[in-house]
Design a protein around this motif. Structure first.
Motif, PDB file in Angstrom:
ATOM      1  N   ILE A  77      -6.423 -86.412 -51.437  1.00  0.00           N
ATOM      2  CA  ILE A  77      -4.783 -86.608 -51.537  1.00  0.00           C
ATOM      3  C   ILE A  77      -4.428 -88.033 -51.203  1.00  0.00           C
ATOM      4  O   ILE A  77      -5.288 -88.566 -50.484  1.00  0.00           O
ATOM      5  N   PHE A  78      -3.449 -88.313 -51.666  1.00  0.00           N
ATOM      6  CA  PHE A  78      -2.767 -89.669 -51.495  1.00  0.00           C
ATOM      7  C   PHE A  78      -1.249 -89.660 -51.414  1.00  0.00           C
ATOM      8  O   PHE A  78      -0.725 -88.872 -51.792  1.00  0.00           O
ATOM      9  N   GLY A  79      -0.965 -90.679 -50.821  1.00  0.00           N
ATOM     10  CA  GLY A  79       0.687 -90.828 -50.858  1.00  0.00           C
ATOM     11  C   GLY A  79       1.456 -91.813 -49.786  1.00  0.00           C
ATOM     12  O   GLY A  79       0.662 -92.555 -48.955  1.00  0.00           O
ATOM     13  N   ALA A  80       2.526 -91.705 -49.508  1.00  0.00           N
ATOM     14  CA  ALA A  80       3.444 -92.452 -48.592  1.00  0.00           C
ATOM     15  C   ALA A  80       4.860 -91.920 -48.630  1.00  0.00           C
ATOM     16  O   ALA A  80       5.137 -91.216 -49.573  1.00  0.00           O
ATOM     17  N   PRO A  81       5.628 -92.382 -47.628  1.00  0.00           N
ATOM     18  CA  PRO A  81       6.850 -91.674 -47.474  1.00  0.00           C
ATOM     19  C   PRO A  81       7.991 -92.189 -48.535  1.00  0.00           C
ATOM     20  O   PRO A  81       8.622 -91.275 -48.933  1.00  0.00           O
ATOM     21  N   PHE A  82       7.591 -93.160 -49.317  1.00  0.00           N
ATOM     22  CA  PHE A  82       8.444 -93.716 -50.175  1.00  0.00           C
ATOM     23  C   PHE A  82       8.195 -93.108 -51.713  1.00  0.00           C
ATOM     24  O   PHE A  82       8.992 -93.241 -52.425  1.00  0.00           O
ATOM     25  N   ILE A  83       7.038 -92.515 -51.980  1.00  0.00           N
ATOM     26  CA  ILE A  83       6.863 -92.029 -53.015  1.00  0.00           C
ATOM     27  C   ILE A  83       7.344 -90.597 -53.661  1.00  0.00           C
ATOM     28  O   ILE A  83       7.446 -89.634 -52.572  1.00  0.00           O
ATOM     29  N   GLU A  84       7.836 -90.383 -54.759  1.00  0.00           N
ATOM     30  CA  GLU A  84       8.490 -89.458 -55.248  1.00  0.00           C
ATOM     31  C   GLU A  84       7.253 -88.792 -56.221  1.00  0.00           C
ATOM     32  O   GLU A  84       7.050 -89.067 -57.181  1.00  0.00           O
ATOM     33  N   PRO A  85       6.684 -87.390 -55.406  1.00  0.00           N
ATOM     34  CA  PRO A  85       5.577 -86.786 -56.275  1.00  0.00           C
ATOM     35  C   PRO A  85       5.737 -86.472 -57.823  1.00  0.00           C
ATOM     36  O   PRO A  85       4.791 -86.991 -58.521  1.00  0.00           O
ATOM     37  N   GLU A  86       6.622 -85.919 -58.265  1.00  0.00           N
ATOM     38  CA  GLU A  86       6.831 -85.627 -59.619  1.00  0.00           C
ATOM     39  C   GLU A  86       7.121 -86.852 -60.359  1.00  0.00           C
ATOM     40  O   GLU A  86       6.404 -86.862 -61.694  1.00  0.00           O
ATOM     41  N   LYS A  87       7.783 -87.751 -60.008  1.00  0.00           N
ATOM     42  CA  LYS A  87       8.085 -89.143 -60.758  1.00  0.00           C
ATOM     43  C   LYS A  87       6.636 -89.720 -60.951  1.00  0.00           C
ATOM     44  O   LYS A  87       6.240 -90.178 -62.092  1.00  0.00           O
ATOM     45  N   LEU A  88       5.795 -89.903 -59.866  1.00  0.00           N
ATOM     46  CA  LEU A  88       4.510 -90.325 -59.909  1.00  0.00           C
ATOM     47  C   LEU A  88       3.610 -89.671 -60.948  1.00  0.00           C
ATOM     48  O   LEU A  88       2.945 -90.230 -61.815  1.00  0.00           O
ATOM     49  N   VAL A  89       3.543 -88.485 -60.683  1.00  0.00           N
ATOM     50  CA  VAL A  89       2.501 -87.569 -61.737  1.00  0.00           C
ATOM     51  C   VAL A  89       2.920 -87.805 -63.069  1.00  0.00           C
ATOM     52  O   VAL A  89       2.168 -87.854 -64.049  1.00  0.00           O
ATOM     53  N   ARG A  90       4.246 -87.722 -63.507  1.00  0.00           N
ATOM     54  CA  ARG A  90       4.779 -88.100 -64.628  1.00  0.00           C
ATOM     55  C   ARG A  90       4.265 -89.434 -65.307  1.00  0.00           C
ATOM     56  O   ARG A  90       3.588 -89.486 -66.528  1.00  0.00           O
ATOM     57  N   ARG A  91       4.269 -90.241 -64.446  1.00  0.00           N
ATOM     58  CA  ARG A  91       3.696 -91.776 -64.849  1.00  0.00           C
ATOM     59  C   ARG A  91       2.171 -91.755 -65.072  1.00  0.00           C
ATOM     60  O   ARG A  91       1.692 -92.292 -66.057  1.00  0.00           O
ATOM     61  N   LEU A  92       1.364 -91.275 -64.127  1.00  0.00           N
ATOM     62  CA  LEU A  92       0.107 -90.985 -64.308  1.00  0.00           C
ATOM     63  C   LEU A  92      -0.335 -90.271 -65.485  1.00  0.00           C
ATOM     64  O   LEU A  92      -1.435 -90.545 -65.979  1.00  0.00           O
ATOM     65  N   ARG A  93       0.289 -89.220 -65.981  1.00  0.00           N
ATOM     66  CA  ARG A  93      -0.111 -88.536 -67.297  1.00  0.00           C
ATOM     67  C   ARG A  93       0.048 -89.281 -68.457  1.00  0.00           C
ATOM     68  O   ARG A  93      -0.600 -89.229 -69.496  1.00  0.00           O
ATOM     69  N   ASP A  94       0.961 -90.382 -68.418  1.00  0.00           N
ATOM     70  CA  ASP A  94       0.780 -91.437 -69.626  1.00  0.00           C
ATOM     71  C   ASP A  94      -0.595 -92.170 -69.832  1.00  0.00           C
ATOM     72  O   ASP A  94      -0.738 -92.659 -70.514  1.00  0.00           O
ATOM     73  N   PHE A  95      -1.334 -92.150 -68.773  1.00  0.00           N
ATOM     74  CA  PHE A  95      -2.656 -92.768 -68.631  1.00  0.00           C
ATOM     75  C   PHE A  95      -3.626 -91.912 -69.661  1.00  0.00           C
ATOM     76  O   PHE A  95      -4.783 -92.676 -70.243  1.00  0.00           O
TER      77      PHE A  95
END
Length: 389
Positions: A253-271
């Motif tokens: 698990i990783f993260g921070a208060p400023f991160i929007e989870p769904e937005k991050l995961v969508r970007r990660l799928r691009d890789f």
């Protein structure tokens, strides 16, 4: 079932060590296949006499939960013998600690990653014993994430620290015994070293194929799944992000208060990373970074561990966060693991090159290409010390 070095210690101990006074470097995962602790086994041995115990980070009983928490030595109540801390005032055994030691025995479960500090405690013990003319016996243990997969940059000497004293790739694909042979040959050539090898282990075997039972080698290494992601996700310790300490799934698990989870995961799928699925989530750490604060982030689910590249995956995470939050400074400031000047991320990565290329927005493919070249060069060195097919 695989036999670890401690399982065959009595049978394989060379006669020249019989009757010697032994110092013993151990931690919670120093157990035989029946889960009997090495401390108890060697106290009962008729061939050597234990006179002192030594403990690495987190202690011989795993009693310091969080990272970078020092502990002090004490007298073991059951035996009256000294227990010396190698993660406090010193990380290398002081001369007086070795006064009543004729042979130094090391039995530590590593997790196959350069930053895990136990191999560096071993290295400093090897150095101290070389200086005193004390032989060292390493009881070998399996590399839980396999001895056939290697990944990540090779440490540069100018970035040497307690998370990397000597050149190794991040995921080194070696057992602790093989690493000891490498260290002796390259750095401690006058050391008298004996490795008691594993029986029945093959390089491609993961821990759950050995028949052995998992014991946490450190409090935040609760399972094989943790060790699987750790070669990449420990990099997060060098950032302002939470690496999941203070949750029940550290490093997965990783993260921070400023991160929007769904937005991050969508970007990660691009890789289009292989062998991994990112699931968006929120979590609240109970200690360490952002303790008591709600964090957005993701959980790493490894779907094919042979194809999964943990180091590449973590670099993709950092590239994604740089794209999504360009105004956030991701890098944690020192001190970190006894380094007070260099950035924690740089000593984990083994140089400042990775951080600079992430900042420059280089492509993941370009970044991976140079560390792959370093791995290929190191393999020629590594192959000299491999004990198992």
């Amino acid at each position: 079932m695989v036999s670890s070095g401690i399982d065959i210690f009595e049978k394989c101990l060379p006669q020249r060590f019989y009757g010697l006074k032994a110092g013993l470097l151990i931690h919670p995962a120093s157990v035989n296949k029946k889960l009997i602790h090495t401390k108890d086994i060697l106290l009962e041995s008729k061939k050597i006499k234990v006179t002192a115990f030594f403990g690495p980070q987190h202690g011989i009983f795993g009693n310091t939960q969080d990272n970078m928490v020092e502990w002090e030595g004490f007298i073991d109540r059951a035996t009256g013998l000294p227990v010396y801390s190698l993660y406090g005032k010193t990380r290398k055994p002081a001369p007086e600690m070795l006064n009543n030691v004729d042979v130094f025995i090391i039995d530590l479960q590593d997790v196959g990653t350069r930053y895990y500090t136990f191999i560096w405690t071993m290295a400093l013990c090897m150095k101290a014993c070389e200086e005193r003319g004390i032989p060292v016996i390493v009881l070998d243990r399996v590399n839980p994430i396999g001895g056939h997969l290697i990944e990540g940059p090779v440490l540069k000497n100018e970035f040497s620290s307690f998370v990397g004293l000597h050149p190794l790739p991040v995921r080194h694909g070696m057992t602790i015994g093989e690493i000891a042979l490498y260290f002796k040959d390259k750095f401690y050539q006058n050391l008298d070293l004996k490795v008691i090898s594993l029986k029945g282990w093959r390089r491609f075997q993961w821990f759950d194929h050995t028949g052995l039972l998992w014991v946490m080698p450190s409090p935040n290494m609760p399972a094989l799944e943790t060790a699987t992601v750790y070669p990449g996700m420990c990099l997060i310790e060098g950032t302002i992000l939470s690496e999941g300490r203070g949750t029940t799934r550290p490093f997965e698990i990783f993260g921070a208060p400023f991160i929007e989870p769904e937005k991050l995961v969508r970007r990660l799928r691009d890789f289009r990373l292989k062998g991994v699925f990112f699931r968006p989530l929120y979590f609240t750490p109970t200690f360490n970074k952002f303790s008591g604060e709600l964090c957005g982030g993701a959980q790493i689910h490894v779907t094919d561990r042979e194809k999964f590249k943990p180091f590449k995956t973590t670099v993709a995470i950092l590239l994604a966060l740089r794209d999504l939050y360009p105004d956030i400074n991701l890098w944690r400031n020192p001190p970190y693991e006894y380094e007070f000047k260099k950035l924690p991320f740089d000593i984990l990565a083994g140089s400042d090159r990775l951080r600079k290329e992430i900042e420059q927005g280089r492509t993941l493919k370009d970044i991976e290409s140079w560390w792959n070249s370093e791995v290929l060069a190191f393999e020629k060195i590594r192959n000299r010390y491999l004990l198992y097919d």
